[in-house]
Every structure is written in structure tokens, then in C-alpha cells.
Design a protein around this motif. Structure first.
Motif, short mmCIF file in Angstrom:
data_model
loop_
_atom_site.label_atom_id
_atom_site.label_comp_id
_atom_site.label_asym_id
_atom_site.label_seq_id
_atom_site.Cartn_x
_atom_site.Cartn_y
_atom_site.Cartn_z
N VAL A 167 70.12 18.84 -30.03
CA VAL A 167 70.55 18.71 -28.64
C VAL A 167 69.34 18.62 -27.73
O VAL A 167 69.31 17.84 -26.77
CB VAL A 167 71.43 19.92 -28.23
CG1 VAL A 167 71.65 19.93 -26.73
CG2 VAL A 167 72.75 19.85 -28.96
N SER A 168 68.31 19.38 -28.02
CA SER A 168 67.14 19.38 -27.16
C SER A 168 66.31 18.12 -27.31
O SER A 168 65.41 17.88 -26.51
CB SER A 168 66.27 20.62 -27.45
OG SER A 168 65.77 20.60 -28.76
N ILE A 169 66.57 17.31 -28.33
CA ILE A 169 65.90 16.01 -28.42
C ILE A 169 66.28 15.17 -27.20
O ILE A 169 65.43 14.57 -26.54
CB ILE A 169 66.29 15.29 -29.73
CG1 ILE A 169 65.61 15.96 -30.92
CG2 ILE A 169 65.92 13.81 -29.67
CD1 ILE A 169 66.02 15.40 -32.26
N ALA A 170 67.58 15.13 -26.91
CA ALA A 170 68.03 14.40 -25.73
C ALA A 170 67.51 15.07 -24.46
O ALA A 170 67.09 14.39 -23.51
CB ALA A 170 69.56 14.34 -25.71
N ALA A 171 67.51 16.39 -24.44
CA ALA A 171 67.00 17.11 -23.27
C ALA A 171 65.52 16.83 -23.05
O ALA A 171 65.05 16.71 -21.92
CB ALA A 171 67.24 18.61 -23.44
N ALA A 172 64.78 16.72 -24.16
CA ALA A 172 63.35 16.41 -24.05
C ALA A 172 63.15 15.03 -23.46
O ALA A 172 62.25 14.82 -22.62
CB ALA A 172 62.70 16.49 -25.43
N ARG A 275 53.19 -3.29 -12.60
CA ARG A 275 52.61 -2.14 -13.29
C ARG A 275 53.35 -0.82 -13.05
O ARG A 275 52.84 0.25 -13.39
CB ARG A 275 51.13 -1.94 -12.93
CG ARG A 275 50.28 -3.18 -13.03
CD ARG A 275 50.38 -3.86 -14.38
NE ARG A 275 49.89 -3.02 -15.48
CZ ARG A 275 49.94 -3.39 -16.76
NH1 ARG A 275 50.46 -4.57 -17.11
NH2 ARG A 275 49.48 -2.60 -17.69
N LYS A 276 54.55 -0.90 -12.46
CA LYS A 276 55.35 0.32 -12.36
C LYS A 276 55.69 0.77 -13.78
O LYS A 276 56.18 -0.02 -14.58
CB LYS A 276 56.62 0.06 -11.56
CG LYS A 276 57.47 1.31 -11.35
CD LYS A 276 58.74 0.99 -10.57
CE LYS A 276 59.59 2.24 -10.40
NZ LYS A 276 60.86 1.96 -9.67
N PRO A 277 55.46 2.03 -14.15
CA PRO A 277 55.57 2.45 -15.55
C PRO A 277 57.00 2.38 -16.10
O PRO A 277 57.99 2.42 -15.37
CB PRO A 277 55.06 3.89 -15.54
CG PRO A 277 55.29 4.36 -14.14
CD PRO A 277 55.07 3.15 -13.27
N ILE A 278 57.04 2.27 -17.43
CA ILE A 278 58.32 2.28 -18.17
C ILE A 278 58.27 3.42 -19.17
O ILE A 278 57.28 3.60 -19.89
CB ILE A 278 58.55 0.97 -18.93
CG1 ILE A 278 58.51 -0.24 -18.00
CG2 ILE A 278 59.90 1.00 -19.65
CD1 ILE A 278 58.67 -1.58 -18.72
N PHE A 279 59.34 4.20 -19.21
CA PHE A 279 59.51 5.25 -20.22
C PHE A 279 60.42 4.71 -21.31
O PHE A 279 61.53 4.28 -21.04
CB PHE A 279 60.11 6.50 -19.58
CG PHE A 279 60.39 7.61 -20.56
CD1 PHE A 279 59.34 8.32 -21.13
CD2 PHE A 279 61.69 7.94 -20.91
CE1 PHE A 279 59.59 9.34 -22.03
CE2 PHE A 279 61.95 8.96 -21.81
CZ PHE A 279 60.89 9.66 -22.38
N LEU A 280 59.93 4.71 -22.55
CA LEU A 280 60.69 4.13 -23.67
C LEU A 280 60.96 5.18 -24.73
O LEU A 280 60.06 5.93 -25.14
CB LEU A 280 59.93 2.96 -24.30
CG LEU A 280 59.57 1.79 -23.38
CD1 LEU A 280 58.09 1.88 -23.01
CD2 LEU A 280 59.88 0.45 -24.02
N VAL A 281 62.20 5.24 -25.18
CA VAL A 281 62.61 6.12 -26.28
C VAL A 281 63.04 5.25 -27.45
O VAL A 281 63.93 4.41 -27.32
CB VAL A 281 63.78 7.03 -25.87
CG1 VAL A 281 64.28 7.84 -27.07
CG2 VAL A 281 63.37 7.96 -24.74
N ASP A 282 62.36 5.42 -28.58
CA ASP A 282 62.75 4.70 -29.80
C ASP A 282 63.57 5.64 -30.66
O ASP A 282 63.04 6.46 -31.39
CB ASP A 282 61.51 4.22 -30.55
CG ASP A 282 61.87 3.25 -31.69
OD1 ASP A 282 63.07 3.12 -31.99
OD2 ASP A 282 60.95 2.64 -32.25
N ALA A 283 64.91 5.50 -30.55
CA ALA A 283 65.82 6.37 -31.31
C ALA A 283 66.36 5.67 -32.55
O ALA A 283 67.30 6.14 -33.17
CB ALA A 283 66.98 6.81 -30.43
N LEU A 307 59.76 13.36 -29.86
CA LEU A 307 60.67 14.20 -29.09
C LEU A 307 60.93 15.53 -29.78
O LEU A 307 61.08 16.57 -29.13
CB LEU A 307 62.00 13.46 -28.85
CG LEU A 307 61.90 12.22 -27.96
CD1 LEU A 307 63.24 11.50 -27.92
CD2 LEU A 307 61.46 12.60 -26.55
N GLU A 308 60.96 15.49 -31.11
CA GLU A 308 61.14 16.75 -31.84
C GLU A 308 59.94 17.68 -31.62
O GLU A 308 60.11 18.90 -31.50
CB GLU A 308 61.32 16.48 -33.33
CG GLU A 308 62.71 15.99 -33.69
CD GLU A 308 62.91 15.87 -35.19
OE1 GLU A 308 64.05 16.02 -35.65
OE2 GLU A 308 61.92 15.61 -35.89
#
Length: 414
Positions: A167-172, A275-283, A307-308
Motif C-alpha cells: 500500500v505504501s508503494i502507491a503512497a510513496a 523543461r518543466k519536470p516530469i515525474f515518472l513511475v514505472d510500475a 518506491l519500495e
């Protein structure tokens, strides 16, 4: 479970057994579930549900003949995918009886997931249950397994810490996105693919106030189904580059063999974003985003392992929780199977009680209120037939020792 009772059967394909291509061919979205279940019912499966997610497609059924049920389900899969049984062989798994019950409990308890303990899996099983009830294909055998599986999942969640890490993976992910962009209500998000972990992260982002969310996937029906679940917009997959340039947060969760997002794509997107930053999550498992993206200024890439590391204090805690969870699950499976097996004896017990009651009423009528005579007559009547049968068995040289042992056990003579 006795052979005379319905047997529980599971036939399916998941992220371990089958390719993404086959899972896509077998995938049944919510709008098609009713027709699929009706088709299975027409083949002779009256107790059946289908659990269809990005990571698995399974048919759960109750049937008196496990082999026949398996064959019927495989035929339905073949018809849906346009494949021969030989083409399906090796990519489908089958569980019957106790093994099927254990598998169902493991799925409902999120012990058979890509990330163990994710609570949304139970919600997916409950949704499949609801669709089966609506289609009229959820009979007593299936209902019993489902209710026991849900109870098992609840016990695992309450008695272990198995759900805390995943659950905290998503929270992270939410925390890191907020650290980068600040107020998420002013941000837009893009989900690439329709994997379960990506859906969980997207749900958490929306719950945290993400302003806008779009979904795209190589298969349009997958994107539409996920967008409907998340109340998001659908973007055609061929327009993915443009959508990525407009996204502050990107969650990739396809898990296919091809990389969806390359460093060249991200570089082009950042140029359009000034150059506005992008946050990327590779799930995705395997990954959907090229690792080299993390070396680009303005791109902040986190995969599940990253994330873990942010979310978990250590692997040992989760592993210990998983061991405890499996112990609980096996206890619940044993308890359920013992209860189901005990029910086999119920008709005989009812018949025996009825016979005793009939004999009691007859003896009371004949004894005219004499309690001593009534009790003696009752004992004689009740023991007469069993006594004659025991003498006959012993005289004929049959398995008297087995009968004697059963008799002494039944009446606790020792």
C-alpha cells in the motif's frame, strides 16, 4: 469434498503462466462478462464466474466432474482467443478441489499478486462475484468458496502487516510527486497501459487530488475499461507522445516486452514543456520505461524497487508477514474443507434421527405410559436391526474388525 458433491475448479492464465498477448486475447471487460458467463452456462457450467484483470484471466466453477469442467472452460477460452487447445496448452493452469480452493483464497487475499498484499485485488474478486450473481451463475458451491475466501482475506489483513508495504508503494509515489510538483490539484497525469499496480498508483494520485488524468494503452478496450474505473479520459495510443508532453505525472504499467517510453520520447516531451519536470513511475514488470530516462535533466523516474526503498523499512518485515499470512491461509483452507466434508454426513444423520423419532413414538404408543417398559422396548427396537447386521457380517467373514472399530468410535464404547 466428496465425489458426489460439486468440485471447485479454477482454469486460467496469469502473468507467470502466459504471455501478455494471450492474456489480451482472453481478456473479458465488464461489459462482456454476462455474455461470456451465459456462454459457459450453455456449455453446462451452471456455477461459474470469470475474473479478468491485466495480470490474470481465470474461470472459477463448481461442477461434479472436474475433468469435464476443465475441458469446457478450455473450449470457451479457445473459442474466445481463436486458438486450438494445442496452442493454449502450457499457458493455462488448472486447479481442482483442494488446490483450487487454496488458489482462490490466495487470489482473494492478494497472496498471488505481482505485489503481495495489494488490497485492490479483493475488490476485483468481489466485482467478479457481483457480475456472476447478476448473470445468475453464482451457485452454492461457488458462493461458499467466495465467502470463505473473503473471510480469509479479512483475517490476513487484520492479523498480519502484509498490506502495509505494498500500500505504501502507491503512497510513496504520491509523496514523491507532491515533493516535485507541490499541489497535485494543478497537475495532470497520464497512465500508460492497464496493469493492476499502475491502476493502484493512479487511484492513489486521484485520491490525493490530482487535477486531471488520462489513460492510454496499446489495446483500446483496456484503456477504456481503466478510464471508466478511474473516471479519466481516454487517449488514442498513437497520440501517446503528445499526451506525455502534457503530463506532469506519468504512470507506466503495461508489462509488455517492448519499452513504451524511451529517453528520446522523454527528451522531446521536456522540450515541449520548456523543461518543466516530469515525474515518472514505472510500475510495469518487465519495465515499460527505458532506464536511461533517469539521466535526463527534468525527468524523475522511479520503478517499483525504488518506491519500495522509499516505502519499506526492509524486506524482512514483509517476508515475515507473508509467512504468517500463508500459515493463516492454509489454516482457513483446512477449516473450510473440513466443514464441507462434514456436510456429506448430514443426510444420513437426519435420516437416523428421523428413524429414532419414529421408533420412539411407536414405543410410547405401545407401552401405555409405562416408562420402564417403554425404555426397554425402545432399546430393543433400536438395536435389533444393527445387532442382526453385525452378526451376519461376522458370520460371513467380512471385514468385521473394520465394522467393530467404526461401532466403537461411533458410540465411544472405549
Amino acid at each position: 469434498m466428496s465425489s458426489a458433491s460439486p468440485r471447485f475448479v479454477v482454469v486460467g492464465a496469469n502473468h507467470r503462466s502466459a504471455s501478455l498477448g494471450l492474456r489480451d486475447q482472453l481478456f473479458v471487460d465488464d461489459s462482456g462478462v454476462a455474455d461470456f458467463l451465459v456462454g459457459l452456462k450453455a456449455r453446462g457450467l451452471y456455477e461459474v464466474l470469470v475474473l479478468s484483470t491485466c495480470d490474470r484471466v481465470e474461470v472459477w466453477a463448481g461442477h461434479h466432474d472436474g475433468d469435464m469442467a476443465t475441458s469446457l472452460i478450455c473450449e470457451a477460452y479457445g473459442a474466445r482467443a481463436g486458438l486450438s487447445p494445442a496452442a493454449l496448452a502450457g499457458q493455462l493452469y488448472t486447479h481442482v478441489g483442494e488446490a483450487a480452493v487454496r488458489h482462490a483464497f490466495a487470489v482473494a487475499s492478494a497472496m498471488d499478486s505481482l505485489v503481495i498484499g495489494e488490497p485492490h485485488v479483493a475488490g476485483q474478486v468481489k466485482a467478479a462475484h457481483r457480475l456472476a450473481r447478476d448473470a445468475g451463475t453464482c451457485g452454492p458451491e461457488l458462493e461458499a468458496v467466495l465467502q470463505a475466501g473473503f473471510a480469509c482475506a479479512k483475517r490476513i489483513r487484520s492479523e498480519t502487516h502484509i498490506g502495509e508495504g505494498p500500500v505504501s508503494i502507491a503512497a510513496a509515489a504520491v509523496q514523491l510527486a507532491g515533493d516535485l510538483h507541490g499541489d497535485l490539484s494543478h497537475c495532470s497525469g497520464l497512465v500508460l497501459g492497464a496493469g493492476d499496480m499502475g491502476e493502484l498508483v493512479a487511484e492513489s494520485l486521484m485520491a490525493a487530488g490530482l487535477g486531471r488524468l488520462s489513460v492510454t494503452a496499446p489495446r483500446a478496450s483496456r484503456a477504456e475499461a481503466l478510464a471508466h474505473a478511474l473516471n479519466a479520459n481516454v487517449v488514442a495510443f498513437e497520440n501517446m507522445r503528445e499526451a506525455l508532453a502534457g503530463a506532469d505525472v506519468v504512470v507506466a504499467s503495461s508489462g509488455g516486452r517492448a519499452v513504451l517510453v524511451t529517453s528520446e520520447v522523454v527528451t522531446a516531451a521536456l522540450k515541449k514543456r520548456r523543461r518543466k519536470p516530469i515525474f515518472l513511475v514505472d510500475a510495469g514488470i518487465p519495465g515499460d520505461i527505458e532506464p536511461a530516462v533517469n539521466r535526463i535533466d527534468g525527468a524523475f523516474l522511479y520503478d517499483l524497487n525504488d518506491l519500495e526503498q522509499v516505502a519499506l523499512e526492509g524486506r524482512a518485515t514483509r517476508e515475515q508477514a507473508a509467512r504468517s499470512a500463508w500459515t493463516i491461509l492454509d489454516d482457513e483452507v483446512s477449516l473450510f474443507l473440513r466443514g464441507r466434508a462434514a456436510r456429506v454426513a448430514v443426510p444420513a444423520i437426519v435420516a437416523l434421527r428421523q428413524r429414532f423419532e419414529e421408533t420412539r413414538e411407536a414405543v410410547l404408543a405401545e407401552s401405555h405410559g409405562d416408562a420402564d417398559a417403554a425404555t426397554r422396548l425402545l432399546i430393543h427396537r433400536l438395536l435389533h436391526a444393527p445387532s442382526e447386521t453385525m452378526k451376519s457380517v461376522a458370520a460371513e467373514g467380512a471385514d468385521w474388525q473394520h465394522m467393530e472399530k467404526t461401532l466403537r468410535t461411533l458410540f465411544r464404547l472405549d
